[in-house]
Design an enzyme around this catalytic site. Structure first.
Site, PDB file in Angstrom:
ATOM      1  N   GLN A  11       0.829  -1.208   0.000  1.00  0.00           N
ATOM      2  CA  GLN A  11       0.000   0.000   0.000  1.00  0.00           C
ATOM      3  C   GLN A  11       0.864   1.259   0.000  1.00  0.00           C
ATOM      4  OE1 GLN A  11      -3.937  -0.389   2.305  1.00  0.00           O
ATOM      5  NE2 GLN A  11      -2.524  -1.544   3.563  1.00  0.00           N
ATOM      6  N   LEU A  12       1.836   1.293   0.904  1.00  0.00           N
ATOM      7  CA  LEU A  12       2.695   2.473   1.025  1.00  0.00           C
ATOM      8  C   LEU A  12       3.624   2.616  -0.171  1.00  0.00           C
ATOM      9  CD1 LEU A  12       3.663   4.886   2.633  1.00  0.00           C
ATOM     10  CD2 LEU A  12       5.129   3.326   3.961  1.00  0.00           C
ATOM     11  N   ASP A  37      14.412  -9.987  -2.116  1.00  0.00           N
ATOM     12  CA  ASP A  37      13.662 -10.799  -1.156  1.00  0.00           C
ATOM     13  C   ASP A  37      14.158 -10.453   0.253  1.00  0.00           C
ATOM     14  OD1 ASP A  37      12.578 -12.732   0.473  1.00  0.00           O
ATOM     15  OD2 ASP A  37      13.170 -14.436  -0.773  1.00  0.00           O
ATOM     16  N   THR A 102       5.218   0.340  13.534  1.00  0.00           N
ATOM     17  CA  THR A 102       3.793   0.151  13.803  1.00  0.00           C
ATOM     18  C   THR A 102       3.397   0.472  15.241  1.00  0.00           C
ATOM     19  OG1 THR A 102       2.069  -1.574  13.897  1.00  0.00           O
ATOM     20  CG2 THR A 102       4.314  -2.287  14.269  1.00  0.00           C
ATOM     21  N   ASP A 103       2.135   0.824  15.422  1.00  0.00           N
ATOM     22  CA  ASP A 103       1.561   0.991  16.764  1.00  0.00           C
ATOM     23  C   ASP A 103       1.544  -0.328  17.533  1.00  0.00           C
ATOM     24  OD1 ASP A 103      -0.496   0.321  14.697  1.00  0.00           O
ATOM     25  OD2 ASP A 103      -1.788   0.092  16.445  1.00  0.00           O
ATOM     26  N   TYR A 126       3.769 -10.275  15.420  1.00  0.00           N
ATOM     27  CA  TYR A 126       4.033  -9.197  14.458  1.00  0.00           C
ATOM     28  C   TYR A 126       4.643  -7.982  15.161  1.00  0.00           C
ATOM     29  CZ  TYR A 126       2.936  -5.122  11.561  1.00  0.00           C
ATOM     30  OH  TYR A 126       2.999  -3.936  10.871  1.00  0.00           O
ATOM     31  N   LYS A 130       8.475  -6.366  14.724  1.00  0.00           N
ATOM     32  CA  LYS A 130       8.654  -4.967  14.317  1.00  0.00           C
ATOM     33  C   LYS A 130       9.491  -4.205  15.348  1.00  0.00           C
ATOM     34  CE  LYS A 130       7.083  -3.072  11.163  1.00  0.00           C
ATOM     35  NZ  LYS A 130       7.670  -2.858   9.804  1.00  0.00           N
TER      36      LYS A 130
END
Length: 282
Positions: A11-12, A37, A102-103, A126, A130
């Site tokens: 998306q980004l 990759d 990420t939050d 996840y 991160k």
């Protein structure tokens, strides 16, 4: 200046690709898993050695939050070890890194907007991978900006807005979680913020938070999608424990954007304005 951006078809990455026409002064190279990759450290180094960028935008990630619970090794390879490899290469070659996080590095138990200085405590795989990626970049010696974001959606890819629009077309009634609070992020706005950081006169190292302005639940977000599109679907507010998922979600993900606004003069649109813009584009 040459910029290398990972996650071309995310998306980004897709929104950054659309913005590149506004920045003819930069040479921008996009890579996705076919070219680089992220689970293959040797290939990452090979591509970076070949391209020799001045700035790396680390936008590619493993983002299947529920699948990550059972696919821990691959998730860690992409979200943690790849970032370590990029950071180590960047430190050695004196290259800047803009990394997207990420939050989900937080536990979601706060009651006030999350600041960059708040202590992370991930509640799922996840989020943990991160956070480990953030820490690896910070200790690599590279000059970095880490941008934590939340609830990302776009005209590209699969996301909450598109899923809701599809379901509202198909169903007369929908239940949406109402006890998880935060703000959505239109990936187009985040892409612009990243370009603002790269274009700034001073690259001020650190962690920053970015999402759109406002404070809503997923239910509020879904109701707005319904209103903007003129759907007639009946919306029901439900508790998150009525919708169990393999990965736990933070109940509170509202990010304080003061630092990025003050440091980089980044404009942060209201969530509703950006949602209307995105839906109009679809």
């Amino acid at each position: 200046m040459k910029i290398l951006i990972t996650g071309r078809y995310g998306q980004l990455g897709s929104e950054l690709h659309d913005l590149q026409a506004n920045y003819p002064q930069y040479q921008i190279v996009f890579v996705d898993r076919e070219e680089m990759d992220l689970s293959n450290a040797d290939q990452i180094i090979e591509v970076l050695d070949k391209e020799q960028p001045n700035v790396i935008v680390s936008a590619g990630a493993y983002t299947a939050v529920d699948k990550a619970e059972s696919d821990q090794q691959l998730c860690d390879a992409i979200n943690h070890l790849a970032v370590k490899t990029i950071g180590d290469w960047a430190a050695k070659n004196k290259v800047k890194v803009v990394h997207i996080s990420t939050d989900y590095v937080f536990d979601g138990n706060s009651e006030t907007p999350l600041k960059e200085t708040d202590t992370p405590d991930p509640i799922n795989v996840y989020g943990l991978t991160k956070l480990k990626g953030e820490e690896a970049l910070q200790t690599s010696g590279a000059v970095y900006v880490i941008i934590r974001t939340a609830w990302v959606y776009s005209t590209y890819g699969a996301n909450f807005v598109k899923t809701m629009m599809r379901l509202m077309n198909e169903r007369e009634e929908l239940g949406v979680v109402a006890d998880q609070i935060g703000t959505p992020t239109y990936a187009r706005d985040l892409a612009q913020a990243i370009m603002d950081v790269i274009s700034a006169q001073n690259f001020v190292q650190g962690i920053y938070h970015y999402s759109n302005e406002g404070k809503i639940s997923w239910y509020d977000f879904a109701v707005a999608i319904k209103e903007i599109n003129g759907y007639t679907t009946k919306m029901n507010a439900i508790a998150s424990d009525a919708f169990p998922t393999p990965a736990k979600r933070p109940n509170f993900s509202l990010l304080d954007k003061t630092k990025i606004k003050d440091t980089y003069s980044v404009q942060v649109p209201n969530w509703r304005t950006s949602l209307e813009e995105m839906i109009a584009k679809i």
